[in-house]
Design an enzyme around this catalytic site. Structure first.
Site, PDB file in Angstrom:
ATOM      1  CB  SER A 196       5.259  -1.660  11.967  1.00  0.00           C
ATOM      2  OG  SER A 196       4.803  -0.326  12.138  1.00  0.00           O
ATOM      3  CG  HIS A 233      -5.805   1.744   5.082  1.00  0.00           C
ATOM      4  ND1 HIS A 233      -5.426   2.721   5.974  1.00  0.00           N
ATOM      5  CD2 HIS A 233      -4.739   0.917   4.937  1.00  0.00           C
ATOM      6  CE1 HIS A 233      -4.172   2.498   6.343  1.00  0.00           C
ATOM      7  NE2 HIS A 233      -3.723   1.416   5.724  1.00  0.00           N
ATOM      8  CD  GLU A 266      -3.431  -2.686   7.243  1.00  0.00           C
ATOM      9  OE1 GLU A 266      -2.326  -2.905   6.735  1.00  0.00           O
ATOM     10  OE2 GLU A 266      -4.076  -1.647   7.029  1.00  0.00           O
ATOM     11  N   GLY A 308       2.405   2.251  10.712  1.00  0.00           N
ATOM     12  CA  GLY A 308       3.351   3.354  10.544  1.00  0.00           C
ATOM     13  C   GLY A 308       4.014   3.794  11.839  1.00  0.00           C
ATOM     14  CD  GLU A 342      -3.097   5.540   6.633  1.00  0.00           C
ATOM     15  OE1 GLU A 342      -3.062   5.609   5.390  1.00  0.00           O
ATOM     16  OE2 GLU A 342      -2.149   5.094   7.313  1.00  0.00           O
ATOM     17  CG  ASN A 346      -1.692   1.259   1.412  1.00  0.00           C
ATOM     18  OD1 ASN A 346      -1.812   2.048   0.468  1.00  0.00           O
ATOM     19  ND2 ASN A 346      -2.248   1.474   2.595  1.00  0.00           N
ATOM     20  CE  LYS A 348       0.143   3.515   4.763  1.00  0.00           C
ATOM     21  NZ  LYS A 348      -0.008   3.701   6.180  1.00  0.00           N
TER      22      LYS A 348
HETATM   23  C1  PEP Z   1      -0.756   0.133   6.033  1.00  0.00           C
HETATM   24  O1  PEP Z   1      -0.937   1.322   5.999  1.00  0.00           O
HETATM   25  O2  PEP Z   1      -1.553  -0.623   5.467  1.00  0.00           O
HETATM   26  C2  PEP Z   1       0.412  -0.367   6.769  1.00  0.00           C
HETATM   27  C3  PEP Z   1       0.393  -1.603   7.159  1.00  0.00           C
HETATM   28  O3  PEP Z   1       1.438   0.533   7.006  1.00  0.00           O
HETATM   29  P1  PEP Z   1       2.867   0.234   7.701  1.00  0.00           P
HETATM   30  O4  PEP Z   1       3.377  -1.058   7.114  1.00  0.00           O
HETATM   31  O5  PEP Z   1       3.724   1.387   7.332  1.00  0.00           O
HETATM   32  O6  PEP Z   1       2.609   0.124   9.149  1.00  0.00           O
END
Ligand code: PEP
Length: 255
Positions: free
Chosen positions: A216, A98, A170, A176, A100, A10, A12
Site C-alpha cells: 500500500s 511474491h 512486503e 492491497g 500471492e 507490479n 499483477k
Molecule cells: C504488491 O502486490 O507487491 C503490492 C505491494 O501491492 P499494493 O501496493 O497494492 O499493496
C-alpha cells in the site's frame, strides 16, 4: 550511499496488451530527468506484454520485469514461463516469491530457491519478496518467518549470484489493504534483513543490497517510508496502475 534506489511496479493480473502499452506510453512520457538520474524504474506487467513494452521503452532508462518464472530451462510444464524466455523479451528483472504466489500457487521456499538460482543463471535480476502474515505479526513470530524466507530462498547463492538480488519486504497484511507498516516498523525489518545479509555474506555486500518496501505505498506515504535509512525504494501494486501516482512515488524515491 552507493545503493541503487529502485521503484518497481507490479501490475499483477491487470492490463491486457493494448492497455499495457497505453500505460507504458503514459509513464514513459512522465519520467523526467530527476527520476532518470536517481531511480531505477522497473515495470512488471503480465508476461504477454513484456516484449512489446520492451520495444516501446527502447532508448529510455525504464526496465521491464516478469512477475514469475519457472526454474527449468524448458520442458513439459504447461502454462509456465522459463527464465530464458523472460530474458528473450528484453526483460531485465523477475519478481520471485511474491506472497500471492506463495499463498495461491503453493510456492515453497525450496521452489523459490530454485527459481532464484535459475533466473540469475539466465542473467536476470531477482526482486525477491518476503513478509509475514497478520497472524505472524500478531503472534510476534515475524522475525523468525522472515529469516527463514531469506535463508532458504537466497542463502544458497554465492556472493556473485547474490549481487543480482534485490530484496522486497512486503508484509502480507499491508498488500492491497490500504494498511501500511509505519516507516519505523518497516525500517526495523529492513535493518534486520540487512544484518542477516551482513552476517551471512559480509557487511559490504549488505550495504550494497537494495531492500524495497511494498504494501500500500501511495504518493502520500512514499516520502516518509523512503526517508528511512534502510528503505531503498518500493515494490508498488495498486498505485503502479495509475501513471501519475506511480511517477510521484518514483520522485519520492529520488528525493
Ligand atoms: C504488491 O502486490 O507487491 C503490492 C505491494 O501491492 P499494493 O501496493 O497494492 O499493496
Amino acid at each position: 550511499m552507493s545503493r541503487t534506489k529502485i521503484v518497481a511496479g507490479n501490475w499483477k493480473m491487470h492490463k491486457n496488451l493494448e492497455e499495457s502499452l497505453a500505460l507504458t506510453t503514459e509513464i514513459r512520457g512522465l519520467v523526467r530527468d530527476e527520476v532518470k538520474a536517481k531511480v531505477e524504474v522497473i515495470l512488471c506487467p503480465p508476461a504477454i506484454s513484456l516484449a512489446s513494452m520492451h520495444r516501446l521503452l527502447e532508448g529510455t532508462s525504464i526496465h521491464t520485469g516478469a512477475q514469475n518464472c519457472h526454474w527449468e530451462d524448458q520442458g513439459a510444464f504447461t502454462g509456465e514461463l522459463a527464465p530464458g524466455m523472460v530474458k528473450s523479451t528484453g526483460a531485465t528483472h523477475v519478481i520471485i516469491g511474491h506472497s500471492e504466489r506463495r499463498q495461491y500457487f503453493g510456492e515453497t521456499d525450496d521452489m523459490l530457491a530454485n527459481k532464484v538460482k535459475s533466473a540469475i543463471r539466465h542473467g536476470l535480476k531477482v526482486l525477491f519478496c518476503v513478509g509475514e502474515s497478520l497472524q505472524q505479526r500478531e503472534d510476534k513470530t515475524f522475525y523468525k518467518v522472515i529469516e527463514k524466507q531469506i535463508r532458504e530462498g537466497l542463502f544458497g547463492l554465492d556472493r556473485k549470484e547474490f549481487s543480482s538480488v534485490v530484496v522486497a519486504y512486503e508484509p502480507v497484511w499491508a498488500i492491497g489493504t490500504g494498511l501500511t507498516a509505519s516507516p519505523e516498523d518497516a525500517q526495523e525489518i529492513h535493518h534486520f534483513i540487512r544484518r542477516l545479509i551482513a552476517d551471512f555474506y559480509n557487511p559490504e555486500i549488505a550495504e550494497n543490497t537494495s531492500i524495497l518496501y511494498g504494501g500500500s505505498v501511495k504518493p502520500d506515504n512514499a516520502k516518509q517510508l523512503f526517508a528511512m535509512g534502510d528503505i531503498d525504494g518500493g515494490l508498488i501494486g495498486g498505485a503502479a496502475l495509475k501513471a501519475r501516482d506511480f511517477i510521484e512515488i518514483c520522485k519520492a524515491a529520488g528525493a
